[in-house]
Design a protein around this motif. Sequence first.
Motif, PDB file in Angstrom:
ATOM      1  N   PRO A 119       0.818  -1.214   0.000  1.00  0.00           N
ATOM      2  CA  PRO A 119       0.000   0.000   0.000  1.00  0.00           C
ATOM      3  C   PRO A 119       0.857   1.272   0.000  1.00  0.00           C
ATOM      4  O   PRO A 119       2.018   1.232   0.410  1.00  0.00           O
ATOM      5  N   LYS A 120       0.256   2.381  -0.405  1.00  0.00           N
ATOM      6  CA  LYS A 120       0.943   3.675  -0.373  1.00  0.00           C
ATOM      7  C   LYS A 120       1.276   4.038   1.065  1.00  0.00           C
ATOM      8  O   LYS A 120       0.532   3.727   1.989  1.00  0.00           O
ATOM      9  N   GLU A 121       2.373   4.748   1.189  1.00  0.00           N
ATOM     10  CA  GLU A 121       2.881   5.015   2.532  1.00  0.00           C
ATOM     11  C   GLU A 121       3.692   6.303   2.539  1.00  0.00           C
ATOM     12  O   GLU A 121       4.216   6.706   1.509  1.00  0.00           O
ATOM     13  N   LEU A 122       3.793   6.940   3.712  1.00  0.00           N
ATOM     14  CA  LEU A 122       4.713   8.068   3.883  1.00  0.00           C
ATOM     15  C   LEU A 122       5.724   7.697   4.965  1.00  0.00           C
ATOM     16  O   LEU A 122       5.327   7.183   6.015  1.00  0.00           O
ATOM     17  N   PRO A 123       7.018   7.967   4.765  1.00  0.00           N
ATOM     18  CA  PRO A 123       7.986   7.697   5.829  1.00  0.00           C
ATOM     19  C   PRO A 123       7.587   8.431   7.114  1.00  0.00           C
ATOM     20  O   PRO A 123       7.194   9.603   7.074  1.00  0.00           O
ATOM     21  N   ALA A 124       7.701   7.739   8.239  1.00  0.00           N
ATOM     22  CA  ALA A 124       7.226   8.281   9.518  1.00  0.00           C
ATOM     23  C   ALA A 124       7.944   9.556   9.949  1.00  0.00           C
ATOM     24  O   ALA A 124       7.397  10.330  10.749  1.00  0.00           O
ATOM     25  N   VAL A 125       9.147   9.811   9.416  1.00  0.00           N
ATOM     26  CA  VAL A 125       9.848  11.065   9.793  1.00  0.00           C
ATOM     27  C   VAL A 125       9.023  12.309   9.503  1.00  0.00           C
ATOM     28  O   VAL A 125       9.186  13.324  10.178  1.00  0.00           O
ATOM     29  N   TRP A 126       8.151  12.247   8.506  1.00  0.00           N
ATOM     30  CA  TRP A 126       7.325  13.417   8.181  1.00  0.00           C
ATOM     31  C   TRP A 126       6.409  13.821   9.337  1.00  0.00           C
ATOM     32  O   TRP A 126       5.897  14.938   9.385  1.00  0.00           O
ATOM     33  N   MET A 174       0.065  -1.570  15.275  1.00  0.00           N
ATOM     34  CA  MET A 174      -0.966  -0.607  14.929  1.00  0.00           C
ATOM     35  C   MET A 174      -0.610  -0.103  13.546  1.00  0.00           C
ATOM     36  O   MET A 174       0.538   0.274  13.291  1.00  0.00           O
ATOM     37  N   ASP A 175      -1.587  -0.133  12.659  1.00  0.00           N
ATOM     38  CA  ASP A 175      -1.389   0.305  11.281  1.00  0.00           C
ATOM     39  C   ASP A 175      -2.155   1.624  11.162  1.00  0.00           C
ATOM     40  O   ASP A 175      -3.383   1.631  11.154  1.00  0.00           O
ATOM     41  N   ILE A 176      -1.418   2.715  11.128  1.00  0.00           N
ATOM     42  CA  ILE A 176      -2.030   4.040  11.256  1.00  0.00           C
ATOM     43  C   ILE A 176      -2.032   4.721   9.894  1.00  0.00           C
ATOM     44  O   ILE A 176      -0.975   4.960   9.305  1.00  0.00           O
ATOM     45  N   ALA A 177      -3.229   4.972   9.386  1.00  0.00           N
ATOM     46  CA  ALA A 177      -3.348   5.454   8.008  1.00  0.00           C
ATOM     47  C   ALA A 177      -4.376   6.560   7.890  1.00  0.00           C
ATOM     48  O   ALA A 177      -5.168   6.819   8.804  1.00  0.00           O
ATOM     49  N   LEU A 178      -4.362   7.211   6.731  1.00  0.00           N
ATOM     50  CA  LEU A 178      -5.441   8.093   6.308  1.00  0.00           C
ATOM     51  C   LEU A 178      -6.075   7.409   5.101  1.00  0.00           C
ATOM     52  O   LEU A 178      -5.363   6.912   4.232  1.00  0.00           O
ATOM     53  N   ARG A 179      -7.390   7.330   5.089  1.00  0.00           N
ATOM     54  CA  ARG A 179      -8.085   6.621   4.015  1.00  0.00           C
ATOM     55  C   ARG A 179      -8.801   7.622   3.107  1.00  0.00           C
ATOM     56  O   ARG A 179      -9.530   8.503   3.585  1.00  0.00           O
ATOM     57  N   ALA A 180      -8.594   7.477   1.793  1.00  0.00           N
ATOM     58  CA  ALA A 180      -9.222   8.393   0.831  1.00  0.00           C
ATOM     59  C   ALA A 180     -10.724   8.141   0.783  1.00  0.00           C
ATOM     60  O   ALA A 180     -11.164   6.997   0.671  1.00  0.00           O
ATOM     61  N   LEU A 181     -11.504   9.216   0.888  1.00  0.00           N
ATOM     62  CA  LEU A 181     -12.959   9.069   0.866  1.00  0.00           C
ATOM     63  C   LEU A 181     -13.459   8.781  -0.544  1.00  0.00           C
ATOM     64  O   LEU A 181     -14.364   7.979  -0.739  1.00  0.00           O
ATOM     65  N   ARG A 241      -6.016   3.300   1.349  1.00  0.00           N
ATOM     66  CA  ARG A 241      -5.314   3.819   2.519  1.00  0.00           C
ATOM     67  C   ARG A 241      -3.929   4.348   2.163  1.00  0.00           C
ATOM     68  O   ARG A 241      -3.256   3.805   1.292  1.00  0.00           O
ATOM     69  N   LEU A 242      -3.543   5.403   2.848  1.00  0.00           N
ATOM     70  CA  LEU A 242      -2.174   5.914   2.808  1.00  0.00           C
ATOM     71  C   LEU A 242      -1.614   5.681   4.207  1.00  0.00           C
ATOM     72  O   LEU A 242      -2.033   6.330   5.165  1.00  0.00           O
TER      73      LEU A 242
END
Length: 314
Positions: free
Chosen positions: A22-29, A242-249, A270-271
Amino acid sequence: MPETSTVPALYEATRRSLQAEPKELPAVWLYDERGSLLYEEITQLPDYYLPRRETEILRARAGEIAERTQARTLVELGSGDARRTRFLLDALTTAGTLDRFAPVDVSEEILRESSWAIAADYPALSVEPIAGDFGRDLDSLPAEGPRLVAFLGSTIGNLYPAQRADLLARLSAELGRDDALLLGLDLVKDPARLERAYDDRTGVTQAFVRNALTAVDRELDAMFEQRRFVYDPRWDAEQEWMDIALRALTAHTVSVARLDLELAFEAGERLRMEISAKFRRERFEPELRSAGLRVEEWWTDRAGDFALVLALPE
Ligand code: AVJ
Protein backbone atom coordinates in the motif's frame (compact mmCIF):
# COMPACT_ATOMS: atom_id res chain seq x y z
CA MET A 1 12.85 20.07 8.52
CA PRO A 2 15.53 17.37 8.64
CA GLU A 3 19.22 18.04 8.36
CA THR A 4 20.29 19.11 4.87
CA SER A 5 22.46 16.08 4.12
CA THR A 6 19.54 13.71 4.74
CA VAL A 7 17.10 15.62 2.51
CA PRO A 8 17.79 13.91 -0.85
CA ALA A 9 17.65 10.51 0.87
CA LEU A 10 14.33 11.40 2.48
CA TYR A 11 12.91 12.58 -0.84
CA GLU A 12 13.92 9.32 -2.50
CA ALA A 13 12.50 7.29 0.39
CA THR A 14 9.27 9.29 0.12
CA ARG A 15 9.00 8.64 -3.60
CA ARG A 16 9.50 4.91 -3.06
CA SER A 17 6.96 4.78 -0.24
CA LEU A 18 4.32 6.69 -2.15
CA GLN A 19 4.70 4.36 -5.11
CA ALA A 20 4.60 1.23 -2.96
CA GLU A 21 1.59 -0.96 -2.38
CA PRO A 22 0.00 0.00 0.00
CA LYS A 23 0.94 3.67 -0.37
CA GLU A 24 2.88 5.01 2.53
CA LEU A 25 4.71 8.07 3.88
CA PRO A 26 7.99 7.70 5.83
CA ALA A 27 7.23 8.28 9.52
CA VAL A 28 9.85 11.07 9.79
CA TRP A 29 7.33 13.42 8.18
CA LEU A 30 5.35 13.24 11.43
CA TYR A 31 8.12 14.94 13.37
CA ASP A 32 8.52 18.47 12.10
CA GLU A 33 8.34 21.14 14.80
CA ARG A 34 4.53 21.13 15.00
CA GLY A 35 4.42 17.33 14.88
CA SER A 36 6.93 17.03 17.70
CA LEU A 37 4.86 19.45 19.80
CA LEU A 38 1.68 17.51 19.04
CA TYR A 39 3.44 14.29 20.04
CA GLU A 40 4.33 15.90 23.37
CA GLU A 41 0.60 16.58 23.78
CA ILE A 42 -0.15 12.94 23.00
CA THR A 43 2.17 11.89 25.81
CA GLN A 44 -0.16 13.73 28.24
CA LEU A 45 -3.33 11.92 27.08
CA PRO A 46 -4.88 9.59 29.70
CA ASP A 47 -5.36 6.76 27.15
CA TYR A 48 -1.80 7.03 25.82
CA TYR A 49 -0.34 4.92 28.62
CA LEU A 50 3.15 4.41 27.15
CA PRO A 51 5.11 7.32 28.70
CA ARG A 52 3.65 6.78 32.16
CA ARG A 53 4.49 3.07 32.12
CA GLU A 54 7.99 3.75 30.90
CA THR A 55 8.42 6.42 33.57
CA GLU A 56 7.34 3.96 36.24
CA ILE A 57 10.10 1.56 35.15
CA LEU A 58 12.74 4.25 34.71
CA ARG A 59 11.99 5.66 38.14
CA ALA A 60 12.45 2.22 39.69
CA ARG A 61 15.52 1.16 37.69
CA ALA A 62 17.56 4.25 36.83
CA GLY A 63 19.88 3.73 39.80
CA GLU A 64 20.52 0.14 38.81
CA ILE A 65 21.10 1.13 35.19
CA ALA A 66 23.64 3.74 36.27
CA GLU A 67 25.44 1.28 38.49
CA ARG A 68 25.56 -1.47 35.85
CA THR A 69 26.60 0.68 32.93
CA GLN A 70 28.89 3.22 34.63
CA ALA A 71 28.16 5.29 31.55
CA ARG A 72 30.36 8.24 30.78
CA THR A 73 28.41 9.08 27.62
CA LEU A 74 24.64 8.90 27.26
CA VAL A 75 23.37 8.84 23.68
CA GLU A 76 19.65 9.13 23.12
CA LEU A 77 18.14 8.22 19.75
CA GLY A 78 14.91 10.07 18.91
CA SER A 79 15.28 12.17 22.05
CA GLY A 80 12.33 14.55 21.45
CA ASP A 81 11.77 16.69 24.53
CA ALA A 82 14.06 14.29 26.48
CA ARG A 83 11.74 14.52 29.47
CA ARG A 84 12.12 10.91 30.59
CA THR A 85 15.86 10.98 29.90
CA ARG A 86 16.21 13.06 33.02
CA PHE A 87 15.77 9.95 35.18
CA LEU A 88 18.89 8.54 33.54
CA LEU A 89 20.76 11.84 33.67
CA ASP A 90 19.98 12.16 37.38
CA ALA A 91 21.03 8.63 38.21
CA LEU A 92 24.23 8.80 36.16
CA THR A 93 25.09 12.18 37.62
CA THR A 94 24.57 10.83 41.13
CA ALA A 95 26.74 7.83 40.29
CA GLY A 96 29.35 10.36 39.17
CA THR A 97 30.31 8.71 35.89
CA LEU A 98 28.50 10.82 33.28
CA ASP A 99 30.16 13.69 31.48
CA ARG A 100 28.48 13.79 28.07
CA PHE A 101 24.93 13.71 26.68
CA ALA A 102 24.35 13.32 22.94
CA PRO A 103 20.68 13.58 21.94
CA VAL A 104 19.87 12.59 18.33
CA ASP A 105 16.64 13.86 16.77
CA VAL A 106 15.23 14.78 13.33
CA SER A 107 13.52 17.89 14.65
CA GLU A 108 16.23 20.55 14.92
CA GLU A 109 13.95 22.95 16.80
CA ILE A 110 13.04 20.45 19.49
CA LEU A 111 16.65 19.31 19.68
CA ARG A 112 17.88 22.86 20.21
CA GLU A 113 15.31 23.55 22.92
CA SER A 114 15.81 20.33 24.83
CA SER A 115 19.60 20.66 24.63
CA TRP A 116 19.45 24.16 26.08
CA ALA A 117 17.17 23.07 28.88
CA ILE A 118 19.38 20.12 29.79
CA ALA A 119 22.60 22.11 29.57
CA ALA A 120 21.05 24.66 31.94
CA ASP A 121 19.93 22.03 34.45
CA TYR A 122 23.12 19.91 34.31
CA PRO A 123 25.93 22.49 34.16
CA ALA A 124 28.72 19.91 34.52
CA LEU A 125 27.51 17.98 31.48
CA SER A 126 28.77 18.44 27.94
CA VAL A 127 25.63 18.44 25.77
CA GLU A 128 26.36 17.50 22.13
CA PRO A 129 23.16 17.40 20.05
CA ILE A 130 23.16 15.58 16.70
CA ALA A 131 20.47 16.63 14.21
CA GLY A 132 19.52 13.75 12.00
CA ASP A 133 17.73 10.52 11.39
CA PHE A 134 18.77 7.87 13.92
CA GLY A 135 18.38 5.31 11.16
CA ARG A 136 21.27 6.80 9.24
CA ASP A 137 23.58 8.83 11.42
CA LEU A 138 25.04 6.27 13.81
CA ASP A 139 28.65 6.79 12.77
CA SER A 140 28.82 10.32 14.19
CA LEU A 141 28.15 9.27 17.80
CA PRO A 142 30.69 10.35 20.43
CA ALA A 143 33.31 7.69 21.11
CA GLU A 144 34.06 8.13 24.82
CA GLY A 145 32.93 5.03 26.68
CA PRO A 146 31.43 3.43 28.54
CA ARG A 147 28.45 4.55 26.47
CA LEU A 148 24.79 3.97 27.13
CA VAL A 149 22.63 4.25 24.01
CA ALA A 150 19.00 4.82 24.98
CA PHE A 151 16.15 4.37 22.53
CA LEU A 152 13.05 5.04 24.57
CA GLY A 153 9.31 5.42 24.11
CA SER A 154 8.94 2.36 21.89
CA THR A 155 10.06 4.50 18.97
CA ILE A 156 11.73 1.36 17.59
CA GLY A 157 8.14 0.20 16.96
CA ASN A 158 7.94 2.66 14.06
CA LEU A 159 10.34 0.46 12.10
CA TYR A 160 9.41 -2.57 10.02
CA PRO A 161 10.97 -5.84 11.19
CA ALA A 162 13.67 -5.72 8.49
CA GLN A 163 14.55 -2.10 9.32
CA ARG A 164 14.57 -2.97 13.00
CA ALA A 165 16.93 -5.88 12.38
CA ASP A 166 19.18 -3.58 10.38
CA LEU A 167 19.22 -0.89 13.08
CA LEU A 168 19.92 -3.42 15.84
CA ALA A 169 22.76 -4.94 13.81
CA ARG A 170 24.31 -1.53 13.20
CA LEU A 171 23.95 -0.57 16.85
CA SER A 172 25.49 -3.85 17.86
CA ALA A 173 28.42 -3.24 15.49
CA GLU A 174 28.88 0.25 16.93
CA LEU A 175 28.79 -0.85 20.59
CA GLY A 176 32.04 -1.74 22.29
CA ARG A 177 32.63 -4.19 25.15
CA ASP A 178 31.76 -1.61 27.81
CA ASP A 179 28.77 -0.11 26.06
CA ALA A 180 25.09 -0.90 26.58
CA LEU A 181 21.75 -0.40 24.86
CA LEU A 182 18.55 0.57 26.67
CA LEU A 183 15.31 -0.01 24.76
CA GLY A 184 11.76 1.00 25.62
CA LEU A 185 9.22 -1.43 24.14
CA ASP A 186 5.45 -1.29 24.18
CA LEU A 187 4.07 -4.79 24.71
CA VAL A 188 1.23 -6.65 22.97
CA LYS A 189 -2.02 -6.17 24.89
CA ASP A 190 -5.80 -6.00 24.54
CA PRO A 191 -6.48 -4.45 21.09
CA ALA A 192 -9.27 -2.27 22.53
CA ARG A 193 -6.74 -0.50 24.73
CA LEU A 194 -4.34 -0.09 21.83
CA GLU A 195 -7.07 1.37 19.68
CA ARG A 196 -7.96 3.88 22.38
CA ALA A 197 -4.31 4.84 22.73
CA TYR A 198 -4.12 5.67 19.01
CA ASP A 199 -7.56 7.23 18.53
CA ASP A 200 -8.20 9.58 21.41
CA ARG A 201 -11.45 11.48 21.72
CA THR A 202 -9.78 14.89 21.80
CA GLY A 203 -8.45 14.33 18.28
CA VAL A 204 -4.83 15.18 19.14
CA THR A 205 -3.54 11.92 17.65
CA GLN A 206 -5.49 12.54 14.47
CA ALA A 207 -4.10 16.08 14.28
CA PHE A 208 -0.59 14.68 14.80
CA VAL A 209 -0.99 12.20 11.94
CA ARG A 210 -2.65 14.72 9.62
CA ASN A 211 0.16 17.18 10.25
CA ALA A 212 2.46 14.93 8.20
CA LEU A 213 0.31 15.70 5.13
CA THR A 214 0.66 19.41 5.86
CA ALA A 215 4.43 18.95 6.13
CA VAL A 216 4.58 17.12 2.79
CA ASP A 217 2.38 19.75 1.11
CA ARG A 218 4.76 22.44 2.34
CA GLU A 219 8.12 20.72 1.78
CA LEU A 220 7.41 18.79 -1.39
CA ASP A 221 4.97 21.21 -2.92
CA ALA A 222 2.30 18.51 -2.77
CA MET A 223 -1.49 18.95 -3.00
CA PHE A 224 -2.85 16.53 -0.39
CA GLU A 225 -6.24 17.79 0.80
CA GLN A 226 -7.16 16.91 4.37
CA ARG A 227 -10.90 16.79 3.70
CA ARG A 228 -10.45 13.99 1.18
CA PHE A 229 -9.06 11.66 3.87
CA VAL A 230 -10.36 10.14 7.09
CA TYR A 231 -8.20 8.99 9.99
CA ASP A 232 -8.03 5.19 10.04
CA PRO A 233 -5.92 3.50 12.75
CA ARG A 234 -6.23 -0.31 12.94
CA TRP A 235 -4.76 -3.12 15.00
CA ASP A 236 -3.15 -5.69 12.68
CA ALA A 237 -3.44 -8.87 14.71
CA GLU A 238 -1.21 -10.88 12.41
CA GLN A 239 1.73 -8.46 12.34
CA GLU A 240 1.02 -7.29 15.88
CA TRP A 241 1.31 -3.62 15.01
CA MET A 242 -0.97 -0.61 14.93
CA ASP A 243 -1.39 0.30 11.28
CA ILE A 244 -2.03 4.04 11.26
CA ALA A 245 -3.35 5.45 8.01
CA LEU A 246 -5.44 8.09 6.31
CA ARG A 247 -8.09 6.62 4.01
CA ALA A 248 -9.22 8.39 0.83
CA LEU A 249 -12.96 9.07 0.87
CA THR A 250 -13.29 9.28 -2.91
CA ALA A 251 -11.17 8.51 -5.95
CA HIS A 252 -8.85 11.43 -6.70
CA THR A 253 -5.33 12.32 -7.71
CA VAL A 254 -2.70 14.21 -5.74
CA SER A 255 0.30 15.89 -7.31
CA VAL A 256 3.65 15.97 -5.52
CA ALA A 257 5.48 18.60 -7.54
CA ARG A 258 8.99 18.28 -6.12
CA LEU A 259 8.96 14.54 -6.73
CA ASP A 260 7.36 14.96 -10.13
CA LEU A 261 4.61 12.54 -9.10
CA GLU A 262 0.89 12.23 -9.81
CA LEU A 263 -0.68 9.85 -7.31
CA ALA A 264 -4.01 8.21 -8.04
CA PHE A 265 -6.08 7.20 -5.01
CA GLU A 266 -9.04 4.89 -5.30
CA ALA A 267 -12.09 5.43 -3.11
CA GLY A 268 -11.31 3.78 0.24
CA GLU A 269 -7.58 3.43 -0.47
CA ARG A 270 -5.31 3.82 2.52
CA LEU A 271 -2.17 5.91 2.81
CA ARG A 272 -0.17 4.41 5.64
CA MET A 273 1.43 7.06 7.86
CA GLU A 274 3.20 4.84 10.41
CA ILE A 275 3.19 1.50 12.06
CA SER A 276 3.61 1.10 15.80
CA ALA A 277 4.78 -2.44 16.46
CA LYS A 278 4.07 -4.07 19.81
CA PHE A 279 6.48 -6.57 21.31
CA ARG A 280 6.69 -9.90 23.14
CA ARG A 281 9.77 -11.12 24.91
CA GLU A 282 9.70 -14.53 23.19
CA ARG A 283 9.85 -12.87 19.80
CA PHE A 284 12.12 -9.95 20.54
CA GLU A 285 14.86 -11.73 22.43
CA PRO A 286 15.83 -13.83 19.37
CA GLU A 287 15.88 -10.63 17.28
CA LEU A 288 18.40 -9.14 19.68
CA ARG A 289 20.42 -12.32 19.61
CA SER A 290 20.55 -12.33 15.80
CA ALA A 291 21.94 -8.82 16.01
CA GLY A 292 24.70 -9.97 18.38
CA LEU A 293 23.07 -8.58 21.51
CA ARG A 294 21.82 -10.30 24.64
CA VAL A 295 19.21 -9.33 27.22
CA GLU A 296 20.88 -8.40 30.46
CA GLU A 297 17.63 -7.20 32.07
CA TRP A 298 13.99 -7.17 30.95
CA TRP A 299 12.02 -4.96 33.30
CA THR A 300 8.29 -4.28 33.03
CA ASP A 301 5.85 -2.01 34.85
CA ARG A 302 3.48 -3.58 37.39
CA ALA A 303 0.65 -3.81 34.86
CA GLY A 304 2.91 -5.56 32.33
CA ASP A 305 2.16 -2.98 29.63
CA PHE A 306 5.66 -1.87 28.77
CA ALA A 307 9.22 -3.18 28.93
CA LEU A 308 12.57 -1.53 29.45
CA VAL A 309 15.36 -3.74 28.17
CA LEU A 310 19.03 -3.47 28.98
CA ALA A 311 20.96 -5.24 26.23
CA LEU A 312 24.69 -5.86 25.98
CA PRO A 313 26.97 -6.91 23.14
CA GLU A 314 27.36 -10.68 23.11
C1 AVJ B 1 6.67 8.07 19.03
C2 AVJ B 1 6.61 6.16 17.67
C3 AVJ B 1 6.48 5.93 20.04
O1 AVJ B 1 4.12 4.67 18.09
O2 AVJ B 1 3.26 5.22 20.00
C4 AVJ B 1 1.73 8.09 18.98
C5 AVJ B 1 3.98 7.65 17.77
N1 AVJ B 1 1.67 7.83 16.85
N2 AVJ B 1 0.46 8.20 18.58
C6 AVJ B 1 3.92 5.48 18.99
C7 AVJ B 1 2.49 7.84 17.88
C8 AVJ B 1 0.42 8.06 17.29
C9 AVJ B 1 4.57 6.86 18.91
N3 AVJ B 1 6.06 6.76 18.89
